[in-house]
Write a protein that holds these residues in place. Structure first.
Motif, PDB file in Angstrom:
ATOM      1  N   VAL A  36     -19.338  59.766  -4.239  1.00 28.79           N
ATOM      2  CA  VAL A  36     -20.697  60.288  -4.159  1.00 28.79           C
ATOM      3  C   VAL A  36     -20.897  61.366  -5.225  1.00 28.79           C
ATOM      4  O   VAL A  36     -21.934  61.405  -5.912  1.00 28.79           O
ATOM      5  CB  VAL A  36     -20.989  60.851  -2.758  1.00 28.79           C
ATOM      6  CG1 VAL A  36     -22.372  61.491  -2.702  1.00 28.79           C
ATOM      7  CG2 VAL A  36     -20.868  59.763  -1.709  1.00 28.79           C
ATOM      8  N   LYS A  37     -19.912  62.238  -5.382  1.00 31.51           N
ATOM      9  CA  LYS A  37     -20.022  63.311  -6.377  1.00 31.51           C
ATOM     10  C   LYS A  37     -20.130  62.739  -7.791  1.00 31.51           C
ATOM     11  O   LYS A  37     -20.950  63.199  -8.598  1.00 31.51           O
ATOM     12  CB  LYS A  37     -18.817  64.256  -6.265  1.00 31.51           C
ATOM     13  CG  LYS A  37     -18.791  65.089  -5.001  1.00 31.51           C
ATOM     14  CD  LYS A  37     -17.710  66.164  -5.041  1.00 31.51           C
ATOM     15  CE  LYS A  37     -16.315  65.574  -4.972  1.00 31.51           C
ATOM     16  NZ  LYS A  37     -15.278  66.639  -4.976  1.00 31.51           N
ATOM     17  N   VAL A  38     -19.301  61.750  -8.086  1.00 35.36           N
ATOM     18  CA  VAL A  38     -19.322  61.137  -9.418  1.00 35.36           C
ATOM     19  C   VAL A  38     -20.690  60.536  -9.697  1.00 35.36           C
ATOM     20  O   VAL A  38     -21.267  60.729 -10.785  1.00 35.36           O
ATOM     21  CB  VAL A  38     -18.221  60.065  -9.540  1.00 35.36           C
ATOM     22  CG1 VAL A  38     -18.390  59.259 -10.822  1.00 35.36           C
ATOM     23  CG2 VAL A  38     -16.840  60.717  -9.505  1.00 35.36           C
ATOM     24  N   LYS A  39     -21.229  59.799  -8.737  1.00 38.31           N
ATOM     25  CA  LYS A  39     -22.538  59.171  -8.915  1.00 38.31           C
ATOM     26  C   LYS A  39     -23.640  60.216  -9.095  1.00 38.31           C
ATOM     27  O   LYS A  39     -24.484  60.099  -9.998  1.00 38.31           O
ATOM     28  CB  LYS A  39     -22.872  58.280  -7.722  1.00 38.31           C
ATOM     29  CG  LYS A  39     -24.264  57.647  -7.790  1.00 38.31           C
ATOM     30  CD  LYS A  39     -24.577  56.856  -6.547  1.00 38.31           C
ATOM     31  CE  LYS A  39     -25.963  56.187  -6.658  1.00 38.31           C
ATOM     32  NZ  LYS A  39     -27.048  57.157  -6.867  1.00 38.31           N
ATOM     33  N   GLU A  40     -23.644  61.230  -8.232  1.00 35.41           N
ATOM     34  CA  GLU A  40     -24.707  62.235  -8.289  1.00 35.41           C
ATOM     35  C   GLU A  40     -24.612  63.083  -9.560  1.00 35.41           C
ATOM     36  O   GLU A  40     -25.644  63.490 -10.116  1.00 35.41           O
ATOM     37  CB  GLU A  40     -24.665  63.122  -7.043  1.00 35.41           C
ATOM     38  CG  GLU A  40     -25.032  62.386  -5.758  1.00 35.41           C
ATOM     39  CD  GLU A  40     -26.446  61.832  -5.787  1.00 35.41           C
ATOM     40  OE1 GLU A  40     -27.340  62.483  -6.368  1.00 35.41           O
ATOM     41  OE2 GLU A  40     -26.652  60.737  -5.237  1.00 35.41           O
ATOM     42  N   VAL A 133     -20.600  78.569  -7.604  1.00 35.24           N
ATOM     43  CA  VAL A 133     -21.437  77.389  -7.422  1.00 35.24           C
ATOM     44  C   VAL A 133     -21.007  76.622  -6.170  1.00 35.24           C
ATOM     45  O   VAL A 133     -19.928  76.837  -5.620  1.00 35.24           O
ATOM     46  CB  VAL A 133     -21.397  76.483  -8.665  1.00 35.24           C
ATOM     47  CG1 VAL A 133     -21.919  77.242  -9.876  1.00 35.24           C
ATOM     48  CG2 VAL A 133     -19.983  75.965  -8.922  1.00 35.24           C
ATOM     49  N   ASP A 134     -21.858  75.683  -5.772  1.00 35.44           N
ATOM     50  CA  ASP A 134     -21.682  74.994  -4.491  1.00 35.44           C
ATOM     51  C   ASP A 134     -21.440  73.494  -4.704  1.00 35.44           C
ATOM     52  O   ASP A 134     -20.345  73.088  -5.045  1.00 35.44           O
ATOM     53  CB  ASP A 134     -22.920  75.274  -3.630  1.00 35.44           C
ATOM     54  CG  ASP A 134     -22.796  74.793  -2.191  1.00 35.44           C
ATOM     55  OD1 ASP A 134     -21.691  74.392  -1.781  1.00 35.44           O
ATOM     56  OD2 ASP A 134     -23.807  74.824  -1.469  1.00 35.44           O
ATOM     57  N   ASN A 135     -22.461  72.696  -4.528  1.00 34.01           N
ATOM     58  CA  ASN A 135     -22.303  71.243  -4.497  1.00 34.01           C
ATOM     59  C   ASN A 135     -22.359  70.600  -5.877  1.00 34.01           C
ATOM     60  O   ASN A 135     -22.915  71.150  -6.824  1.00 34.01           O
ATOM     61  CB  ASN A 135     -23.407  70.626  -3.631  1.00 34.01           C
ATOM     62  CG  ASN A 135     -23.420  71.214  -2.238  1.00 34.01           C
ATOM     63  OD1 ASN A 135     -22.435  71.183  -1.516  1.00 34.01           O
ATOM     64  ND2 ASN A 135     -24.559  71.771  -1.850  1.00 34.01           N
ATOM     65  N   ALA A 136     -21.803  69.391  -5.933  1.00 39.39           N
ATOM     66  CA  ALA A 136     -21.902  68.569  -7.132  1.00 39.39           C
ATOM     67  C   ALA A 136     -23.321  68.037  -7.259  1.00 39.39           C
ATOM     68  O   ALA A 136     -24.197  68.309  -6.443  1.00 39.39           O
ATOM     69  CB  ALA A 136     -20.896  67.421  -7.053  1.00 39.39           C
ATOM     70  N   GLY A 137     -23.566  67.255  -8.307  1.00 40.51           N
ATOM     71  CA  GLY A 137     -24.846  66.579  -8.460  1.00 40.51           C
ATOM     72  C   GLY A 137     -25.989  67.518  -8.803  1.00 40.51           C
ATOM     73  O   GLY A 137     -25.828  68.461  -9.583  1.00 40.51           O
ATOM     74  N   PRO A 138     -27.162  67.277  -8.218  1.00 40.15           N
ATOM     75  CA  PRO A 138     -28.339  68.070  -8.581  1.00 40.15           C
ATOM     76  C   PRO A 138     -28.179  69.557  -8.293  1.00 40.15           C
ATOM     77  O   PRO A 138     -28.818  70.382  -8.956  1.00 40.15           O
ATOM     78  CB  PRO A 138     -29.461  67.459  -7.724  1.00 40.15           C
ATOM     79  CG  PRO A 138     -28.764  66.715  -6.633  1.00 40.15           C
ATOM     80  CD  PRO A 138     -27.485  66.241  -7.228  1.00 40.15           C
ATOM     81  N   ASP A 139     -27.337  69.914  -7.339  1.00 49.12           N
ATOM     82  CA  ASP A 139     -27.160  71.323  -7.009  1.00 49.12           C
ATOM     83  C   ASP A 139     -26.664  72.104  -8.219  1.00 49.12           C
ATOM     84  O   ASP A 139     -27.271  73.086  -8.643  1.00 49.12           O
ATOM     85  CB  ASP A 139     -26.190  71.457  -5.836  1.00 49.12           C
ATOM     86  CG  ASP A 139     -26.192  72.844  -5.223  1.00 49.12           C
ATOM     87  OD1 ASP A 139     -26.990  73.693  -5.663  1.00 49.12           O
ATOM     88  OD2 ASP A 139     -25.401  73.097  -4.297  1.00 49.12           O
ATOM     89  N   VAL A 140     -25.561  71.652  -8.800  1.00 53.72           N
ATOM     90  CA  VAL A 140     -25.006  72.399  -9.934  1.00 53.72           C
ATOM     91  C   VAL A 140     -25.663  71.998 -11.258  1.00 53.72           C
ATOM     92  O   VAL A 140     -25.935  72.851 -12.105  1.00 53.72           O
ATOM     93  CB  VAL A 140     -23.467  72.236 -10.006  1.00 53.72           C
ATOM     94  CG1 VAL A 140     -23.054  70.821 -10.352  1.00 53.72           C
ATOM     95  CG2 VAL A 140     -22.871  73.232 -10.992  1.00 53.72           C
ATOM     96  N   VAL A 141     -25.955  70.707 -11.439  1.00 53.67           N
ATOM     97  CA  VAL A 141     -26.450  70.234 -12.734  1.00 53.67           C
ATOM     98  C   VAL A 141     -27.911  70.618 -12.965  1.00 53.67           C
ATOM     99  O   VAL A 141     -28.284  71.080 -14.046  1.00 53.67           O
ATOM    100  CB  VAL A 141     -26.274  68.704 -12.852  1.00 53.67           C
ATOM    101  CG1 VAL A 141     -26.871  68.199 -14.171  1.00 53.67           C
ATOM    102  CG2 VAL A 141     -24.798  68.333 -12.777  1.00 53.67           C
ATOM    103  N   LEU A 142     -28.752  70.436 -11.950  1.00 60.53           N
ATOM    104  CA  LEU A 142     -30.187  70.689 -12.106  1.00 60.53           C
ATOM    105  C   LEU A 142     -30.608  72.044 -11.552  1.00 60.53           C
ATOM    106  O   LEU A 142     -31.722  72.500 -11.835  1.00 60.53           O
ATOM    107  CB  LEU A 142     -30.995  69.583 -11.422  1.00 60.53           C
ATOM    108  CG  LEU A 142     -30.696  68.159 -11.894  1.00 60.53           C
ATOM    109  CD1 LEU A 142     -31.543  67.152 -11.119  1.00 60.53           C
ATOM    110  CD2 LEU A 142     -30.932  68.010 -13.394  1.00 60.53           C
TER     111      LEU A 142
END
Length: 282
Positions: A36-40, A133-142
Protein backbone atom coordinates in the motif's frame (compact mmCIF):
# COMPACT_ATOMS: atom_id res chain seq x y z
CA UNK A 1 -0.43 -5.09 33.99
CA UNK A 2 -0.07 -8.19 31.82
CA UNK A 3 -1.74 -8.33 28.41
CA UNK A 4 -1.30 -11.16 25.89
CA UNK A 5 1.60 -12.47 27.96
CA UNK A 6 3.43 -9.12 27.91
CA UNK A 7 4.04 -6.78 30.81
CA UNK A 8 2.54 -3.39 29.96
CA UNK A 9 3.78 -0.75 32.36
CA UNK A 10 2.76 2.00 32.46
CA UNK A 11 -0.51 1.51 30.60
CA UNK A 12 -0.59 4.28 27.99
CA UNK A 13 -0.81 4.94 24.28
CA UNK A 14 2.86 4.19 23.68
CA UNK A 15 2.97 0.88 25.57
CA UNK A 16 -0.25 -0.33 23.93
CA UNK A 17 1.14 0.50 20.47
CA UNK A 18 4.32 -1.40 21.33
CA UNK A 19 2.28 -4.37 22.52
CA UNK A 20 0.28 -4.45 19.31
CA UNK A 21 3.38 -4.31 17.11
CA UNK A 22 5.12 -6.99 19.20
CA UNK A 23 2.12 -9.32 18.85
CA UNK A 24 2.00 -8.76 15.09
CA UNK A 25 5.74 -9.34 14.75
CA UNK A 26 5.61 -12.51 16.83
CA UNK A 27 2.85 -13.79 14.55
CA UNK A 28 5.02 -13.16 11.49
CA UNK A 29 3.46 -9.86 10.41
CA UNK A 30 6.07 -7.14 9.98
CA UNK A 31 5.64 -4.54 7.23
CA UNK A 32 2.02 -5.46 6.51
CA UNK A 33 1.19 -2.30 4.54
CA UNK A 34 4.33 -2.27 2.38
CA UNK A 35 2.49 -2.73 -0.93
CA UNK A 36 0.00 0.00 0.00
CA UNK A 37 2.83 2.40 0.88
CA UNK A 38 4.64 1.72 -2.40
CA UNK A 39 1.49 2.34 -4.42
CA UNK A 40 0.49 5.49 -2.55
CA UNK A 41 4.01 6.93 -2.77
CA UNK A 42 4.06 6.38 -6.53
CA UNK A 43 0.58 7.83 -7.04
CA UNK A 44 1.37 10.87 -4.90
CA UNK A 45 4.63 11.59 -6.71
CA UNK A 46 2.64 11.90 -9.95
CA UNK A 47 0.51 14.64 -8.37
CA UNK A 48 3.35 16.53 -6.72
CA UNK A 49 4.62 18.67 -9.65
CA UNK A 50 1.18 20.19 -10.26
CA UNK A 51 0.76 20.86 -6.54
CA UNK A 52 4.10 22.66 -6.35
CA UNK A 53 3.17 24.76 -9.38
CA UNK A 54 -0.12 25.64 -7.68
CA UNK A 55 1.71 26.72 -4.52
CA UNK A 56 4.32 28.73 -6.42
CA UNK A 57 1.55 30.58 -8.25
CA UNK A 58 0.39 32.07 -4.94
CA UNK A 59 2.41 35.27 -4.66
CA UNK A 60 1.43 36.16 -1.09
CA UNK A 61 3.79 34.33 1.27
CA UNK A 62 1.31 34.05 4.15
CA UNK A 63 -1.43 32.68 1.88
CA UNK A 64 1.00 30.22 0.29
CA UNK A 65 2.15 28.90 3.65
CA UNK A 66 -1.45 28.50 4.80
CA UNK A 67 -2.26 26.53 1.64
CA UNK A 68 0.72 24.26 2.28
CA UNK A 69 -0.43 23.68 5.88
CA UNK A 70 -3.94 22.86 4.69
CA UNK A 71 -2.25 20.31 2.46
CA UNK A 72 -0.66 18.73 5.54
CA UNK A 73 -4.10 18.14 7.03
CA UNK A 74 -5.44 16.80 3.73
CA UNK A 75 -2.57 14.35 3.37
CA UNK A 76 -2.83 13.20 6.97
CA UNK A 77 -6.21 11.61 6.31
CA UNK A 78 -4.25 8.70 4.74
CA UNK A 79 -3.91 6.79 8.01
CA UNK A 80 -4.58 3.05 8.11
CA UNK A 81 -4.09 2.99 11.88
CA UNK A 82 -7.46 4.65 12.50
CA UNK A 83 -10.71 2.84 11.74
CA UNK A 84 -12.51 5.86 10.27
CA UNK A 85 -9.78 6.79 7.81
CA UNK A 86 -9.01 3.13 6.99
CA UNK A 87 -12.65 2.61 6.03
CA UNK A 88 -12.53 5.77 3.94
CA UNK A 89 -9.45 4.45 2.13
CA UNK A 90 -11.09 1.07 1.48
CA UNK A 91 -14.11 2.88 0.03
CA UNK A 92 -11.90 4.72 -2.44
CA UNK A 93 -11.48 7.86 -0.36
CA UNK A 94 -11.45 11.29 -1.93
CA UNK A 95 -8.83 13.10 -3.95
CA UNK A 96 -6.22 15.23 -2.23
CA UNK A 97 -7.65 18.40 -3.76
CA UNK A 98 -11.20 17.50 -2.73
CA UNK A 99 -10.12 16.70 0.82
CA UNK A 100 -8.26 20.00 1.10
CA UNK A 101 -11.25 21.93 -0.26
CA UNK A 102 -13.58 20.18 2.19
CA UNK A 103 -11.59 20.58 5.40
CA UNK A 104 -13.84 21.40 8.34
CA UNK A 105 -14.41 25.09 8.89
CA UNK A 106 -12.39 27.05 11.41
CA UNK A 107 -11.99 27.38 14.29
CA UNK A 108 -10.51 23.89 14.44
CA UNK A 109 -10.20 21.73 17.56
CA UNK A 110 -6.88 23.42 18.32
CA UNK A 111 -6.36 26.41 16.08
CA UNK A 112 -3.11 28.36 16.33
CA UNK A 113 -2.86 28.83 12.56
CA UNK A 114 -2.86 32.61 12.72
CA UNK A 115 -0.21 32.64 15.44
CA UNK A 116 2.17 30.47 13.40
CA UNK A 117 1.57 32.36 10.17
CA UNK A 118 2.14 35.62 12.05
CA UNK A 119 5.43 34.37 13.47
CA UNK A 120 6.66 33.30 10.04
CA UNK A 121 5.52 36.57 8.47
CA UNK A 122 7.20 38.69 11.16
CA UNK A 123 10.45 36.72 10.99
CA UNK A 124 13.23 36.12 11.33
CA UNK A 125 13.16 32.86 9.39
CA UNK A 126 13.86 29.77 11.42
CA UNK A 127 17.44 28.60 11.13
CA UNK A 128 16.79 24.87 11.30
CA UNK A 129 13.68 22.70 11.67
CA UNK A 130 13.28 19.04 12.49
CA UNK A 131 10.04 17.60 11.16
CA UNK A 132 8.79 14.26 12.49
CA UNK A 133 6.76 12.88 9.59
CA UNK A 134 3.96 10.33 9.74
CA UNK A 135 2.40 8.30 6.93
CA UNK A 136 3.59 7.34 3.48
CA UNK A 137 1.81 8.48 0.33
CA UNK A 138 -0.09 11.77 0.22
CA UNK A 139 0.69 12.50 3.87
CA UNK A 140 4.42 12.95 3.39
CA UNK A 141 4.59 13.58 -0.38
CA UNK A 142 1.71 16.06 -0.80
CA UNK A 143 1.57 17.33 2.77
CA UNK A 144 4.87 17.51 4.57
CA UNK A 145 7.24 17.87 1.60
CA UNK A 146 5.52 21.01 0.24
CA UNK A 147 5.47 22.45 3.78
CA UNK A 148 9.16 21.67 4.20
CA UNK A 149 9.78 23.26 0.80
CA UNK A 150 8.13 26.49 1.96
CA UNK A 151 10.47 26.60 4.95
CA UNK A 152 13.45 25.90 2.69
CA UNK A 153 12.46 28.86 0.50
CA UNK A 154 12.64 31.04 3.61
CA UNK A 155 16.21 29.89 4.24
CA UNK A 156 15.44 27.26 6.89
CA UNK A 157 17.42 24.02 6.94
CA UNK A 158 15.10 21.01 7.31
CA UNK A 159 15.62 17.54 8.75
CA UNK A 160 12.86 15.06 7.87
CA UNK A 161 12.84 12.53 10.71
CA UNK A 162 11.06 9.27 9.88
CA UNK A 163 10.65 5.96 11.68
CA UNK A 164 13.59 3.58 11.81
CA UNK A 165 11.32 0.61 11.10
CA UNK A 166 7.83 -0.15 9.82
CA UNK A 167 4.62 0.44 11.77
CA UNK A 168 1.18 0.51 10.13
CA UNK A 169 1.52 2.72 7.01
CA UNK A 170 4.07 5.13 8.52
CA UNK A 171 6.94 5.85 6.17
CA UNK A 172 10.43 4.79 7.24
CA UNK A 173 13.61 6.76 6.71
CA UNK A 174 14.85 4.07 4.32
CA UNK A 175 11.68 4.48 2.24
CA UNK A 176 11.63 8.26 2.43
CA UNK A 177 15.12 8.80 0.99
CA UNK A 178 14.34 7.50 -2.54
CA UNK A 179 10.91 9.16 -2.45
CA UNK A 180 12.60 12.49 -1.73
CA UNK A 181 15.06 11.98 -4.58
CA UNK A 182 12.18 11.28 -6.97
CA UNK A 183 10.26 14.29 -5.66
CA UNK A 184 13.23 16.55 -6.34
CA UNK A 185 13.43 15.68 -10.04
CA UNK A 186 12.49 18.81 -11.94
CA UNK A 187 12.17 20.98 -8.82
CA UNK A 188 14.99 23.45 -8.31
CA UNK A 189 14.15 24.14 -4.66
CA UNK A 190 14.27 20.51 -3.53
CA UNK A 191 17.22 19.66 -5.78
CA UNK A 192 19.24 22.59 -4.50
CA UNK A 193 18.43 21.84 -0.87
CA UNK A 194 19.48 18.20 -1.24
CA UNK A 195 22.69 19.24 -3.01
CA UNK A 196 23.69 21.69 -0.30
CA UNK A 197 22.54 19.53 2.61
CA UNK A 198 19.85 22.02 3.63
CA UNK A 199 17.34 19.16 3.32
CA UNK A 200 18.06 15.73 4.73
CA UNK A 201 16.36 12.54 5.91
CA UNK A 202 17.25 10.89 9.21
CA UNK A 203 16.00 7.87 11.12
CA UNK A 204 14.30 8.92 14.33
CA UNK A 205 15.09 5.74 16.24
CA UNK A 206 11.36 5.22 16.65
CA UNK A 207 9.46 2.06 15.68
CA UNK A 208 5.92 3.11 16.64
CA UNK A 209 3.15 5.36 15.27
CA UNK A 210 3.58 7.45 18.44
CA UNK A 211 6.88 8.85 19.69
CA UNK A 212 8.77 9.46 22.91
CA UNK A 213 11.19 12.26 22.12
CA UNK A 214 13.38 11.25 25.05
CA UNK A 215 14.33 8.16 23.05
CA UNK A 216 15.29 9.42 19.60
CA UNK A 217 18.41 8.07 17.94
CA UNK A 218 21.73 9.53 19.07
CA UNK A 219 22.46 10.46 15.44
CA UNK A 220 19.27 12.51 15.19
CA UNK A 221 19.87 14.13 18.56
CA UNK A 222 23.33 15.22 17.43
CA UNK A 223 21.97 16.56 14.13
CA UNK A 224 19.38 18.63 16.00
CA UNK A 225 21.99 20.98 17.43
CA UNK A 226 20.89 24.42 16.27
CA UNK A 227 17.26 23.45 15.68
CA UNK A 228 14.88 26.29 16.57
CA UNK A 229 11.62 24.71 15.35
CA UNK A 230 10.30 21.22 16.16
CA UNK A 231 7.41 20.01 13.99
CA UNK A 232 5.43 16.93 14.99
CA UNK A 233 2.90 15.64 12.49
CA UNK A 234 0.14 13.07 12.70
CA UNK A 235 -2.41 12.00 15.24
CA UNK A 236 -0.05 9.67 17.11
CA UNK A 237 3.04 11.87 17.31
CA UNK A 238 1.48 15.34 17.46
CA UNK A 239 -1.81 14.79 19.28
CA UNK A 240 -1.92 11.57 21.28
CA UNK A 241 1.56 11.69 22.80
CA UNK A 242 3.02 15.21 22.49
CA UNK A 243 0.21 17.75 22.22
CA UNK A 244 1.06 19.42 25.51
CA UNK A 245 4.83 18.88 25.35
CA UNK A 246 6.82 22.09 25.69
CA UNK A 247 10.29 22.67 24.31
CA UNK A 248 13.16 25.09 24.70
CA UNK A 249 12.52 26.06 21.06
CA UNK A 250 9.34 26.84 19.13
CA UNK A 251 7.15 23.82 18.37
CA UNK A 252 4.36 23.08 15.93
CA UNK A 253 1.99 20.11 16.23
CA UNK A 254 -0.09 19.25 13.16
CA UNK A 255 -2.66 16.55 12.55
CA UNK A 256 -6.16 15.52 11.61
CA UNK A 257 -8.37 13.86 14.23
CA UNK A 258 -9.49 10.41 13.06
CA UNK A 259 -10.52 8.83 16.38
CA UNK A 260 -13.91 9.89 17.79
CA UNK A 261 -12.48 9.47 21.31
CA UNK A 262 -9.73 11.99 20.56
CA UNK A 263 -12.27 14.37 19.06
CA UNK A 264 -14.40 14.15 22.22
CA UNK A 265 -11.34 14.70 24.43
CA UNK A 266 -10.44 17.89 22.56
CA UNK A 267 -14.02 19.10 22.19
CA UNK A 268 -13.72 18.84 18.42
CA UNK A 269 -15.20 16.92 15.53
CA UNK A 270 -14.17 13.79 13.65
CA UNK A 271 -11.79 14.90 10.87
CA UNK A 272 -11.17 18.15 12.71
CA UNK A 273 -7.73 19.72 12.40
CA UNK A 274 -5.14 20.45 15.06
CA UNK A 275 -2.44 23.08 14.70
CA UNK A 276 -0.80 23.90 18.02
CA UNK A 277 2.00 26.45 18.04
CA UNK A 278 4.00 27.02 21.21
CA UNK A 279 6.80 29.51 21.59
CA UNK A 280 10.10 28.49 23.15
CA UNK A 281 10.01 27.92 26.90
CA UNK A 282 12.77 29.42 29.01
Amino acid sequence: MELAGHQVQPLNCKTLCALRDNCLSNAGFTDVFLSVKVKENADSLLLLPALLLELDAVTDGRARLELALRGVFSGNIFDLGAAASAELYEAGGGSFADTRAQLLSRPWAVDHLDAFLGRCEAGPAYAKAVMFVDNAGPDVVLGMLPFARELLKQGTKVILAANSGPSINDITAQELQPVLLQASVGDAVLQGALHTGALSVMASGNLLPVIDLLRVSSELAAACVGVDLVVLEGMGRAIETNLNALFSVDSLKLGMIKHPEVAACLGGRLYDCVIKFDRAQA
